[in-house]
Design an enzyme around this catalytic site. Structure first.
Site, short mmCIF file in Angstrom:
data_model
loop_
_atom_site.label_atom_id
_atom_site.label_comp_id
_atom_site.label_asym_id
_atom_site.label_seq_id
_atom_site.Cartn_x
_atom_site.Cartn_y
_atom_site.Cartn_z
N GLU A 1 -23.05 50.70 30.53
CA GLU A 1 -23.60 50.62 31.89
C GLU A 1 -23.16 51.73 32.84
O GLU A 1 -22.44 51.47 33.82
CB GLU A 1 -23.23 49.27 32.51
CG GLU A 1 -23.83 48.09 31.78
CD GLU A 1 -23.64 46.78 32.56
OE1 GLU A 1 -22.98 46.78 33.60
OE2 GLU A 1 -24.18 45.77 32.11
N GLU B 1 -25.76 42.56 26.01
CA GLU B 1 -25.20 41.53 26.89
C GLU B 1 -26.34 40.72 27.49
O GLU B 1 -27.39 41.27 27.84
CB GLU B 1 -24.40 42.13 28.06
CG GLU B 1 -23.02 42.58 27.72
CD GLU B 1 -22.27 43.15 28.93
OE1 GLU B 1 -22.45 42.64 30.06
OE2 GLU B 1 -21.51 44.11 28.72
C1 BG6 Z 1 -21.78 43.60 32.95
C2 BG6 Z 1 -20.51 44.19 32.39
O1 BG6 Z 1 -22.24 44.45 33.93
O2 BG6 Z 1 -21.71 42.37 33.60
C3 BG6 Z 1 -19.45 43.15 32.06
O3 BG6 Z 1 -20.77 44.99 31.30
C4 BG6 Z 1 -19.39 42.13 33.17
O4 BG6 Z 1 -18.25 43.81 31.83
C5 BG6 Z 1 -20.73 41.43 33.25
O5 BG6 Z 1 -18.35 41.21 33.04
C6 BG6 Z 1 -20.78 40.30 34.26
O6 BG6 Z 1 -20.43 40.75 35.51
P1 BG6 Z 1 -19.72 39.83 36.56
O7 BG6 Z 1 -19.64 40.65 37.80
O8 BG6 Z 1 -20.61 38.64 36.74
O9 BG6 Z 1 -18.41 39.46 35.98
#
Ligand code: BG6
Length: 469
Positions: free
Chosen positions: A163, A374
């Site tokens: 990202e 993800e």
């Molecule tokens: C993604 C990242 O952007 O979102 C992760 O790659 C991150 O590392 C995930 O934990 C969720 O984000 P957040 O802000 O809800 O913890």
């Protein structure tokens, strides 16, 4: 229909968010080791010093993964464990730790899917300008080669960066991530350029090694849709896609930057300083990229912005992607819409937005291979009679797997799904309050692990290859 036999069902994590052991066994300091300790930067001052202590408990965690039937585990390597100062001498204990993690995965037949950079940058490099300094890109290429050589006999799937839009945007425009700089468009675009350059160099090195394996990059996928059919909002949506998506995907997949953005950067004086050699490196390696990893949480709904943008100061409370903000250049704003559904943190839930976005990518880039690296729901999970009953997470993942199945039927080249996250972990800015995992970690009781309802559900999905979805 079942998911194809070679489609990988996985789940993911990242080094800083799980490992802890921030100063053990020769690890160097990182930008996050320092940034997270600046008062007010993170939720209740949480940091990754201990995180969920995966560094010492990886065997237990991987055993849980095996029990869940996980086919693949995406995790990241902390650069500063391997090279404490970012370049130069290798820390053997760092290599040993990741060798152990990889071997433990393989013991259970879990395919390791490795990210080289998930935001924890050796401090020495950060202090010398971080991603705005070409030195960091050159150092990354060396670090990547060390990892390919050390682990490449067993690791066959490599992600260079996680990202770029997030760590550069939050680092140089919003000031919410290290190095904590606000409103510096020049630094922002410069940093992104050096990341793409570093990616291309790493791909070139990997291909020259002639390993049997694949390499790609992971981008957040934020497809933009206009809130209505008016010309000005449609133009706003195009603008958002050019800056949030094409700027990131074009240099990787086409080997050049999108002309629309390049033109505007020239007008605004934001063009990165780039050399012919760098641009040539992007071009030469574009075709060698094996896949794109997509981190999809939500689309963005956009409208033309008519208000002045004073500052991009980031509100941690509303989280990183919450709608309702102007874009960094003030051209559009993201909108929260009455007829959409949102999570507790205000992120839209839209499986359809993903499906439409996948077609947008196919139209622009053709038949590229993709993984969902993800996807998941950040929530505060209820505990009822001692059980973690994360039903909304099950629902969320189920709906997204359903559209992924459809996308495959419609000819989209998707080869795997990695839920975020395999286990509850440290959210960069939201501490342990925002949970994503299949496995619960009890912060009041020795960081004990416990299977959630979703653990059993995902195990069943994997066993049946999603037939019932
Ligand atoms: C993604 C990242 O952007 O979102 C992760 O790659 C991150 O590392 C995930 O934990 C969720 O984000 P957040 O802000 O809800 O913890």
């Amino acid at each position: 229909m079942k998911f194809p036999h070679d489609f990988l069902f996985g789940a993911a994590s990242a080094s800083y968010q799980i490992e802890g052991a921030w100063n053990e066994d020769g690890k160097g300091l990182t930008n996050w080791d320092v940034f997270s300790k600046i008062p007010g930067k993170t939720f209740e001052g949480t940091n990754g010093d201990v995180a969920i202590d995966h560094y010492h408990r990886y065997k237990e965690d991987i055993q849980f993964m095996a029990e869940m039937g996980l086919e693949s585990y995406r995790f990241s390597i902390s650069w500063a464990r391997i090279l404490p100062t970012g370049e130069g001498a290798v820390n053997e204990q760092g290599l040993e730790f990741y060798n152990d993690v990889i071997n433990e995965c393989l013991k259970y037949g879990i395919v390791p899917f490795v990210t080289l950079y998930h935001w924890d940058l050796p401090l020495v490099l950060e202090e010398d300008g971080g991603w705005t300094n070409k030195r960091t890109a050159e150092a990354f290429a060396q670090y990547a080669e060390i990892c390919f050589r050390a682990f490449g006999d067993r690791v066959k799937h490599w992600i260079t960066f996680n990202e770029t839009v997030m760590f550069c945007g939050l680092g140089y425009l919003k000031g919410a991530h290290p190095p904590g700089i606000q409103n510096d468009e020049n630094k922002y675009f410069q940093a992104t350029h050096y990341v793409f350059y570093a990616h291309a160099k790493a791909v070139e090195i990997y291909k020259a090694l002639n390993h049997y394996g694949e390499i790609g990059i992971t981008h957040v996928f934020l497809p933009a849709y206009s809130v209505d059919d008016t010309d000005e909002n449609l133009i706003a949506a195009r603008h958002a896609n050019e800056y949030e998506t094409f700027w990131y995907y074009d240099p990787i997949l086409k080997g050049e930057y999108p002309p629309y953005v390049v033109r505007q950067l020239q007008e605004k004086g934001w063009t990165p300083s780039w050399t012919e050699e760098e641009l040539e490196t992007l071009k030469r390696n574009a075709g060698k990229n094996d896949f794109i990893g997509l981190n999809y949480y939500q689309p963005i709904r956009v409208a033309k912005n008519h208000e002045a943008v004073l500052s991009m100061e980031h509100s941690r409370e509303t989280s990183t992607l919450t709608p309702g903000n102007p874009s960094f250049d003030g051209f559009y704003r993201t909108v929260k819409m009455e007829d959409k559904t949102y999570t507790r943190w205000g992120w839209e839930i839209s499986p359809q937005g993903f499906l439409d976005g996948l077609h947008m990518l196919k139209d622009r880039y053709g038949d590229i291979k993709m993984y969902v690296t993800e996807n998941g729901l950040g929530d505060e999970d209820p505990i009822i009679d001692g059980e973690v009953v994360d039903v909304p997470r099950i629902k969320y993942i189920e709906q997204h797997l359903q559209v992924i199945k459809r996308a495959i039927e419609e000819g989209i080249h998707l080869k795997g799904y990695y839920a975020w996250s395999v286990i509850d972990l440290l959210s960069w800015l939201n501490g342990y309050k925002k949970q994503y995992g299949f496995i619960y970690v009890d912060h009041n009781n020795n960081l004990n692990r416990k299977k959630k309802l979703s653990f059993h559900w995902y195990k069943h999905i994997i066993e049946t290859r999603g037939e019932g979805l």
